[in-house]
Motif scaffolding. Structure first.
Motif, PDB file in Angstrom:
ATOM      1  N   TYR A  66       0.373  10.608  -2.303  1.00  0.00           N
ATOM      2  CA  TYR A  66       0.739   9.179  -2.300  1.00  0.00           C
ATOM      3  C   TYR A  66       2.200   9.262  -2.411  1.00  0.00           C
ATOM      4  O   TYR A  66       2.975  10.026  -2.886  1.00  0.00           O
ATOM      5  CB  TYR A  66       0.246   8.401  -3.224  1.00  0.00           C
ATOM      6  N   VAL A  67       3.058   8.501  -1.562  1.00  0.00           N
ATOM      7  CA  VAL A  67       4.248   8.316  -1.421  1.00  0.00           C
ATOM      8  C   VAL A  67       4.487   6.648  -1.262  1.00  0.00           C
ATOM      9  O   VAL A  67       3.805   5.908  -0.716  1.00  0.00           O
ATOM     10  CB  VAL A  67       4.991   8.889  -0.127  1.00  0.00           C
ATOM     11  N   LEU A  68       5.780   6.133  -1.918  1.00  0.00           N
ATOM     12  CA  LEU A  68       5.899   4.914  -1.848  1.00  0.00           C
ATOM     13  C   LEU A  68       6.639   4.497  -0.378  1.00  0.00           C
ATOM     14  O   LEU A  68       7.306   5.177   0.263  1.00  0.00           O
ATOM     15  CB  LEU A  68       7.054   4.503  -2.572  1.00  0.00           C
ATOM     16  N   ASP A  69       6.048   3.239   0.060  1.00  0.00           N
ATOM     17  CA  ASP A  69       6.676   2.702   1.262  1.00  0.00           C
ATOM     18  C   ASP A  69       7.762   2.036   1.078  1.00  0.00           C
ATOM     19  O   ASP A  69       7.563   0.635   0.936  1.00  0.00           O
ATOM     20  CB  ASP A  69       5.506   2.107   1.986  1.00  0.00           C
ATOM     21  N   PHE A  70       8.848   2.461   1.013  1.00  0.00           N
ATOM     22  CA  PHE A  70      10.246   1.696   0.501  1.00  0.00           C
ATOM     23  C   PHE A  70      10.442   0.570   1.730  1.00  0.00           C
ATOM     24  O   PHE A  70      10.921  -0.450   1.312  1.00  0.00           O
ATOM     25  CB  PHE A  70      11.417   2.821   0.617  1.00  0.00           C
ATOM     26  N   ASP A  71      10.194   0.931   2.996  1.00  0.00           N
ATOM     27  CA  ASP A  71      10.515  -0.187   4.077  1.00  0.00           C
ATOM     28  C   ASP A  71       9.640  -1.339   3.668  1.00  0.00           C
ATOM     29  O   ASP A  71      10.184  -2.606   3.894  1.00  0.00           O
ATOM     30  CB  ASP A  71      10.115   0.306   5.289  1.00  0.00           C
ATOM     31  N   ASP A  72       8.436  -1.208   3.439  1.00  0.00           N
ATOM     32  CA  ASP A  72       7.322  -2.385   3.199  1.00  0.00           C
ATOM     33  C   ASP A  72       7.807  -3.171   1.980  1.00  0.00           C
ATOM     34  O   ASP A  72       7.902  -4.275   1.860  1.00  0.00           O
ATOM     35  CB  ASP A  72       5.939  -1.581   2.951  1.00  0.00           C
ATOM     36  N   ILE A  73       8.273  -2.165   0.676  1.00  0.00           N
ATOM     37  CA  ILE A  73       8.658  -2.752  -0.193  1.00  0.00           C
ATOM     38  C   ILE A  73       9.902  -3.685  -0.076  1.00  0.00           C
ATOM     39  O   ILE A  73       9.798  -4.756  -0.609  1.00  0.00           O
ATOM     40  CB  ILE A  73       8.772  -1.702  -1.338  1.00  0.00           C
ATOM     41  N   GLU A  74      10.912  -3.359   0.304  1.00  0.00           N
ATOM     42  CA  GLU A  74      11.961  -4.069   0.814  1.00  0.00           C
ATOM     43  C   GLU A  74      11.813  -5.455   1.617  1.00  0.00           C
ATOM     44  O   GLU A  74      12.156  -6.375   1.476  1.00  0.00           O
ATOM     45  CB  GLU A  74      13.109  -3.321   1.454  1.00  0.00           C
ATOM     46  N   LYS A  75      10.833  -5.063   2.876  1.00  0.00           N
ATOM     47  CA  LYS A  75      10.448  -6.365   3.499  1.00  0.00           C
ATOM     48  C   LYS A  75       9.860  -7.294   2.663  1.00  0.00           C
ATOM     49  O   LYS A  75       9.914  -8.498   2.674  1.00  0.00           O
ATOM     50  CB  LYS A  75       9.331  -5.898   4.607  1.00  0.00           C
ATOM     51  N   ILE A  76       8.763  -6.945   1.653  1.00  0.00           N
ATOM     52  CA  ILE A  76       8.057  -7.756   0.807  1.00  0.00           C
ATOM     53  C   ILE A  76       9.131  -8.423  -0.191  1.00  0.00           C
ATOM     54  O   ILE A  76       9.058  -9.726  -0.524  1.00  0.00           O
ATOM     55  CB  ILE A  76       7.182  -7.058  -0.082  1.00  0.00           C
ATOM     56  N   PHE A  77      10.108  -7.909  -0.773  1.00  0.00           N
ATOM     57  CA  PHE A  77      11.031  -8.452  -1.665  1.00  0.00           C
ATOM     58  C   PHE A  77      11.733  -9.498  -0.733  1.00  0.00           C
ATOM     59  O   PHE A  77      12.199 -10.551  -1.339  1.00  0.00           O
ATOM     60  CB  PHE A  77      12.143  -7.345  -2.185  1.00  0.00           C
TER      61      PHE A  77
ATOM     62  N   PRO B  63       0.751  -0.988  -0.010  1.00  0.00           N
ATOM     63  CA  PRO B  63       0.139   0.084   0.094  1.00  0.00           C
ATOM     64  C   PRO B  63       0.955   1.485  -0.078  1.00  0.00           C
ATOM     65  O   PRO B  63       1.730   1.335   0.772  1.00  0.00           O
ATOM     66  CB  PRO B  63      -0.641  -0.007   1.298  1.00  0.00           C
ATOM     67  N   LEU B  64       0.439   2.097  -0.874  1.00  0.00           N
ATOM     68  CA  LEU B  64       1.163   3.659  -0.848  1.00  0.00           C
ATOM     69  C   LEU B  64       0.699   4.354   0.480  1.00  0.00           C
ATOM     70  O   LEU B  64      -0.386   3.995   0.895  1.00  0.00           O
ATOM     71  CB  LEU B  64       0.644   4.360  -2.145  1.00  0.00           C
TER      72      LEU B  64
ATOM     73  N   ILE C 299      13.677   2.885  -6.187  1.00  0.00           N
ATOM     74  CA  ILE C 299      13.054   1.409  -6.727  1.00  0.00           C
ATOM     75  C   ILE C 299      13.830   0.762  -7.379  1.00  0.00           C
ATOM     76  O   ILE C 299      13.983  -0.525  -7.266  1.00  0.00           O
ATOM     77  CB  ILE C 299      11.736   1.900  -7.350  1.00  0.00           C
ATOM     78  N   ALA C 300      14.657   1.409  -8.367  1.00  0.00           N
ATOM     79  CA  ALA C 300      15.533   0.586  -9.236  1.00  0.00           C
ATOM     80  C   ALA C 300      16.539  -0.269  -8.352  1.00  0.00           C
ATOM     81  O   ALA C 300      16.966  -0.917  -8.783  1.00  0.00           O
ATOM     82  CB  ALA C 300      16.221   1.585 -10.271  1.00  0.00           C
ATOM     83  N   ASP C 301      17.096   0.712  -7.467  1.00  0.00           N
ATOM     84  CA  ASP C 301      18.382   0.205  -6.812  1.00  0.00           C
ATOM     85  C   ASP C 301      17.788  -0.975  -5.838  1.00  0.00           C
ATOM     86  O   ASP C 301      18.464  -2.072  -5.678  1.00  0.00           O
ATOM     87  CB  ASP C 301      18.799   1.126  -5.838  1.00  0.00           C
ATOM     88  N   LEU C 302      16.600  -0.767  -5.310  1.00  0.00           N
ATOM     89  CA  LEU C 302      15.883  -2.214  -4.797  1.00  0.00           C
ATOM     90  C   LEU C 302      15.808  -3.269  -5.364  1.00  0.00           C
ATOM     91  O   LEU C 302      16.000  -4.463  -5.023  1.00  0.00           O
ATOM     92  CB  LEU C 302      14.550  -1.772  -3.608  1.00  0.00           C
TER      93      LEU C 302
END
Length: 120
Positions: free
Chosen positions: A51-62, A43-44, A91-94
């Motif tokens: 809206y902003v990206l939740d980078f911590d959540d994205i990394e946790k999901i990855f 979720p954003l 995003i590209a770096d993750l």
């Protein structure tokens, strides 16, 4: 969506996980499911009325969900939010760090912006 469908078939196998941010362009979800893949959602967040990206959540999901593809839209659809250069780079770096390909879709509307942005 045929090109995205073809890329999903090339880059993943049935039953594998594909990440999308939410809210999201509804055909992303439909294309993932119609190809027998499993959508996973990040979720954003809303900060300062956007809206902003939740980078911590994205990394946790990855790290934990065995994601095979990230489907990403710039400008974001449905909000029209144009991601900033540093956000796109993060995003590209993750994705690079976790070996996850990005299927990038560009929204087909014209947007007026106050500051320069990079469109990919």
């Amino acid at each position: 969506m045929p090109a995205i469908s073809n890329l999903i078939q090339i880059l993943s196998k049935e039953g594998e996980n594909i990440l999308i941010t939410t809210p999201s362009y509804k055909p992303f979800y439909n294309t993932i499911v119609c190809n027998g893949r499993t959508p996973v959602f990040s979720p954003l967040k809303i900060e300062d009325d956007q809206y902003v990206l939740d980078f911590d959540d994205i990394e946790k999901i990855f790290r934990n969900e065995n994601i095979k593809i990230l489907i990403f839209c710039n400008p974001h659809n449905p909000s029209g939010r144009v991601w900033k250069e540093w956000e796109l780079k993060k995003i590209a770096d993750l994705c690079k760090a976790y070996g996850i390909p990005i299927i990038q879709m560009k929204s087909i509307k014209t947007y007026a912006v106050k500051e320069p942005h990079i469109f990919h």
